[in-house]
Design a protein around this motif. Structure first.
Motif, PDB file in Angstrom:
ATOM      1  N   TYR A 250       0.833  -1.204   0.000  1.00 50.56           N
ATOM      2  CA  TYR A 250       0.000   0.000   0.000  1.00 50.56           C
ATOM      3  C   TYR A 250       0.863   1.248   0.000  1.00 50.56           C
ATOM      4  N   ASP A 251       0.477   2.217  -0.827  1.00 47.50           N
ATOM      5  CA  ASP A 251       1.187   3.495  -0.864  1.00 47.50           C
ATOM      6  C   ASP A 251       0.215   4.624  -0.526  1.00 47.50           C
ATOM      7  N   SER A 252       0.218   5.002   0.761  1.00 48.42           N
ATOM      8  CA  SER A 252      -0.649   6.114   1.181  1.00 48.42           C
ATOM      9  C   SER A 252       0.029   7.448   0.852  1.00 48.42           C
ATOM     10  N   LEU A 257       1.211  12.884   2.410  1.00 52.09           N
ATOM     11  CA  LEU A 257       0.014  12.060   2.179  1.00 52.09           C
ATOM     12  C   LEU A 257      -0.666  12.349   0.840  1.00 52.09           C
ATOM     13  N   LYS A 258      -1.102  11.286   0.195  1.00 55.48           N
ATOM     14  CA  LYS A 258      -1.825  11.474  -1.062  1.00 55.48           C
ATOM     15  C   LYS A 258      -3.221  12.018  -0.778  1.00 55.48           C
ATOM     16  N   PRO A 259      -3.768  12.856  -1.643  1.00 51.05           N
ATOM     17  CA  PRO A 259      -5.173  13.255  -1.499  1.00 51.05           C
ATOM     18  C   PRO A 259      -6.062  12.020  -1.704  1.00 51.05           C
ATOM     19  N   THR A 327       7.830  12.049   0.822  1.00 50.34           N
ATOM     20  CA  THR A 327       7.797  10.621   1.221  1.00 50.34           C
ATOM     21  C   THR A 327       6.956   9.791   0.256  1.00 50.34           C
ATOM     22  N   ASP A 328       6.270  10.469  -0.670  1.00 54.02           N
ATOM     23  CA  ASP A 328       5.484   9.730  -1.665  1.00 54.02           C
ATOM     24  C   ASP A 328       6.364   9.215  -2.808  1.00 54.02           C
ATOM     25  N   ALA A 329       7.585   9.710  -2.883  1.00 53.88           N
ATOM     26  CA  ALA A 329       8.521   9.143  -3.865  1.00 53.88           C
ATOM     27  C   ALA A 329       9.289   8.031  -3.151  1.00 53.88           C
ATOM     28  N   GLU A 330       8.522   6.997  -2.736  1.00 56.44           N
ATOM     29  CA  GLU A 330       9.071   5.936  -1.883  1.00 56.44           C
ATOM     30  C   GLU A 330       9.546   4.717  -2.658  1.00 56.44           C
ATOM     31  N   GLY A 331       8.945   4.497  -3.828  1.00 55.81           N
ATOM     32  CA  GLY A 331       9.285   3.289  -4.590  1.00 55.81           C
ATOM     33  C   GLY A 331      10.761   3.267  -4.944  1.00 55.81           C
TER      34      GLY A 331
HETATM   35 ZN    ZN Z   1       4.314   7.129  -3.630  1.00 60.81          ZN
END
Ligand code: ZN
Ligand code: BES
Ligand code: ZN
Length: 482
Positions: A250-252, A257-259, A327-331
Motif C-alpha cells: 500500500y502506498d498512502s 500524504l496522497k489526497p 515521502t510519496d517518492a518511496e518506490g
Molecule cells: Zn508514492
C-alpha cells in the motif's frame, strides 16, 4: 477451460457454438455462412466488431492475422458468449503452417486473459460454463501440420496467460489482506510448486545490511517489510538475470500524504513485485535456459509517529545519502536498496526493475503504455521488440545530460525528487541509476508500468482492475537475451 486440437473437418465436430474469425473483412469466405443475418445486424467484420447470432449458435468477430488482433478478438468472443452458458465452442483454423503455432498461442492467451474476472469479495460468484475450446484443422493432411508443435504452442499460451492472471489476483487483493508477509507466503508456495529456491528476509536483515532507505519507508506500518528472493537455476544457463520488483502493498504517500482520490487504487503499487511472481512462475514452467533471480521489495508506505519525514537524510546500501523531500517518492527508495542487493549478491549479466514508479510516466505516454529507460540501446531495442511480440505497449523515455542535475541536493548526495515539475518519469529512472554500479550501467533496464498496471476502464483483453502488466513482455525480453 481446456483447449483441444481436432484434426478433422469443422462440420464433423460437435460443439455448442461455432466461432468464426473474419480476417481482413473477408465476408466472402466459405465459413461466413450467415451472410444475410450479418447484413441485417450491419456486421462489417471490422477489428473488435462482434456479431453473436444465438439462434444459429454462431459468433463472428472481425480481426486480422496479427497476434495482438487475435488476442483481442478472442477476448471479445469469450466475453460476448459468457452468459449464453455454452459448454463447448469450436473454431475453424486456416492460417498457414508457418504462422499457425504463434497464432494459436495468441488466441489461447486472449481467451484466458479476456475471461478473467475477479470476484473474491463478491457474495455471488459468476460461474463459467465453458469447458472446452476446440481448434479444428480441416487441412491437416494437406498441410502436414505438426500436432506436437501446436499442442506446445497451446501450452505456452496457457502458461503465459495463467501466470498473468495469477498476478492480477495478487494485485487485486486488498491491502489489509495482501501484506508483505502474505506476499512472502505466496512466493514460498510458488517456489514449492515450481522447485525454486526462496529466501525471505525481514527488517533485521535490512538493518544489518545497511538497507536504510527501504527500511525507512517501511517504518510506520504495522506490517513489517519483507525482502523476497526467488531463484530459478536451470542447468547450462546461458545468462544470469536479476529482476527487481516494487512491492508496495500500500502506498498512502506517507507523511506527504496522497489526497483521497489519488490514494484509491494504491493497492496496485505492488504490481511490479507481483509481476516478478508471475514471471518466475512462467519461466520455470516454460523451462527457459536463463538463471533468473526475482527480488521483491515488499512493504507499506504509511503514516504514524514512527514515519520517515521530508527533511530526513537516509543512507542507502551503497553508502549514498538521500535527502527526503517527499515521502510519496518511496518506490525509488525501496528499489535503490534492492538494486544494490542484487548487484552485491549476484553479479548478474542483466538487471531489470519493474515498478509502478511515477504518475508522470502515465502523463508522458498514456495509461496503456509502460516506459522503458536505460543506457544500453541494444537492451532497450530488445525490450521494444518484446513489446511488439507480446502486445504489451512499451515506449522508450530518453535520458539526457541535463535531467540528472535536477536531482541535486544541498544537504545530501542526491534528492529523492526532482526540482522540476517536468520529466518526472525520467528523473525517477535517473534516481535509480545512481544505485547501479558504473560497470553495470549497460546491463540495466528500468520499466515503469504505472499506466497499464491498473485498469479503470476495460480495454483490449484487460477487464477492470489489475492487468498483470510486465509479465508477458519481460518473458519475451528474457527469451531474446540468449
Ligand atoms: Zn508514492
Ligand atoms: N506509486 C506512485 C506512482 C503511481 C501513481 C503509480 C499513479 C500508479 C498510478 C509513486 O510512489 C508516487 O507516488 N510517485 C509520485 C512521485 C512524486 C512525489 C515525485 C508521483 O508520481 O506523483
Ligand atoms: Zn508508490
Amino acid at each position: 477451460m481446456k483447449f483441444l486440437l481436432e484434426l478433422k473437418e469443422l462440420s464433423k465436430i460437435n460443439a455448442d457454438c461455432e466461432v468464426i474469425f473474419v480476417i481482413d473483412k473477408n465476408l466472402k469466405h466459405k465459413w461466413v455462412y450467415d451472410k444475410k443475418d450479418l447484413k441485417t445486424v450491419d456486421f462489417k467484420g471490422s477489428v473488435e466488431e462482434v456479431a453473436f447470432l444465438p439462434h444459429q449458435h454462431k459468433i463472428y468477430v472481425g480481426t486480422k492475422l496479427e497476434h495482438e488482433e487475435l488476442r483481442i478478438a478472442s477476448a471479445k468472443v469469450i466475453n460476448s458468449i459468457k452468459k449464453a452458458k455454452y459448454k463447448s465452442i469450436k473454431i475453424g483454423i486456416y492460417s498457414d503452417k508457418e504462422t499457425l503455432s504463434a497464432n494459436i498461442k495468441a488466441m489461447v492467451e486472449g481467451f484466458i486473459l479476456g475471461v478473467y474476472n475477479f470476484d473474491k469479495y463478491k457474495s455471488e460468484k459468476e460461474k463459467l460454463h465453458l469447458k472446452n475450446i476446440i481448434f479444428a484443422f480441416e487441412d491437416y493432411n494437406n498441410n502436414k501440420l505438426d500436432a506436437d508443435l501446436i499442442n506446445k504452442a497451446i501450452q505456452e499460451g496457457e502458461i503465459r496467460a495463467t501466470s498473468t492472471n495469477l498476478v492480477r489476483d495478487v494485485v487485486n487483493s486488498m491491502p489489509d489482506e495482501l501484506t508483505p508477509k502474505e506476499m512472502a507466503k505466496i512466493a514460498l508456495k510458488l517456489a514449492k510448486d515450481n522447485n525454486l529456491e526462496c529466501k525471505i528476509e525481514d527488517e533485521k536483515f535490512l538493518a544489518k545490511n545497511g538497507m536504510n532507505a527501504f527500511l525507512a519507508v517501511s517504518r510506520a506500518s504495522i506490517h513489517p517489510p519483507r525482502l523476497i528472493h526467488l531463484t530459478y537455476k536451470p542447468k547450462n544457463a546461458k545468462a544470469k538475470v536479476a529482476i527487481i520488483g516494487k512491492g508496495l502493498t500500500y502506498d498512502s504517500g506517507g507523511l506527504s500524504l496522497k489526497p483521497g482520490s489519488y490514494m484509491v487504487t494504491m493497492k496496485s503499487d505492488k504490481s511490479g513485485g507481483s509481476a516478478v511472481l508471475g514471471i518466475m512462475n512462467a519461466i520455470s514452467k516454460l523451462g527457459i535456459d536463463i538463471e533468473v533471480h526475482g527480488i521483491i521489495g515488499a512493504t507499506e508506505n504509511m503514516i504514524g509517529g514512527d514515519a520517515f519525514k521530508p527533511d530526513d537524510v537516509l543512507i542507502a546500501k551503497n553508502g549514498k545519502s538521500i535527502e527526503i523531500r517527499n515521502t510519496d517518492a518511496e518506490g525509488r527508495l525501496v528499489l535503490a536498496d534492492c538494486l544494490c542487493y542484487a548487484q552485491d549478491e549476484l553479479n548478474p549479466d542483466y538487471i531489470i526493475d519493474i515498478a509502478t514508479l511515477t504518475g508522470a510516466c502515465v502523463v508522458a505516454v498514456g495509461e496503456y503504455t509502460s516506459g522503458v529507460m536505460g543506457y544500453s540501446d541494444k537492451l532497450k531495442s530488445k525490450m521494444l521488440k518484446a513489446s511488439k511480440k507480446s502486445g504489451e505497449l512499451v515506449a522508450e523515455l530518453p535520458f539526457n545530460r541535463y535531467l540528472p542535475k535536477l536531482l541535486k541536493s544541498n544537504v545530501a548526495d542526491i534528492s529523492n525528487i526532482s526540482s522540476s515539475g517536468y520529466g518526472g518519469a525520467i528523473t525517477a529512472g535517473l534516481f535509480l541509476s545512481e544505485f547501479i554500479k558504473e560497470e553495470n550501467k549497460d546491463k540495466w533496464l528500468h520499466l515503469d508500468i504505472a499506466g497499464p498496471a491498473y485498469v479503470e476502464k476495460a480495454w483490449g483483453y484487460n477487464p477492470y482492475g489489475a492487468s498483470g502488466a510486465g509479465v508477458r513482455v519481460v518473458i519475451d525480453w528474457l527469451e531474446s537475451l540468449k
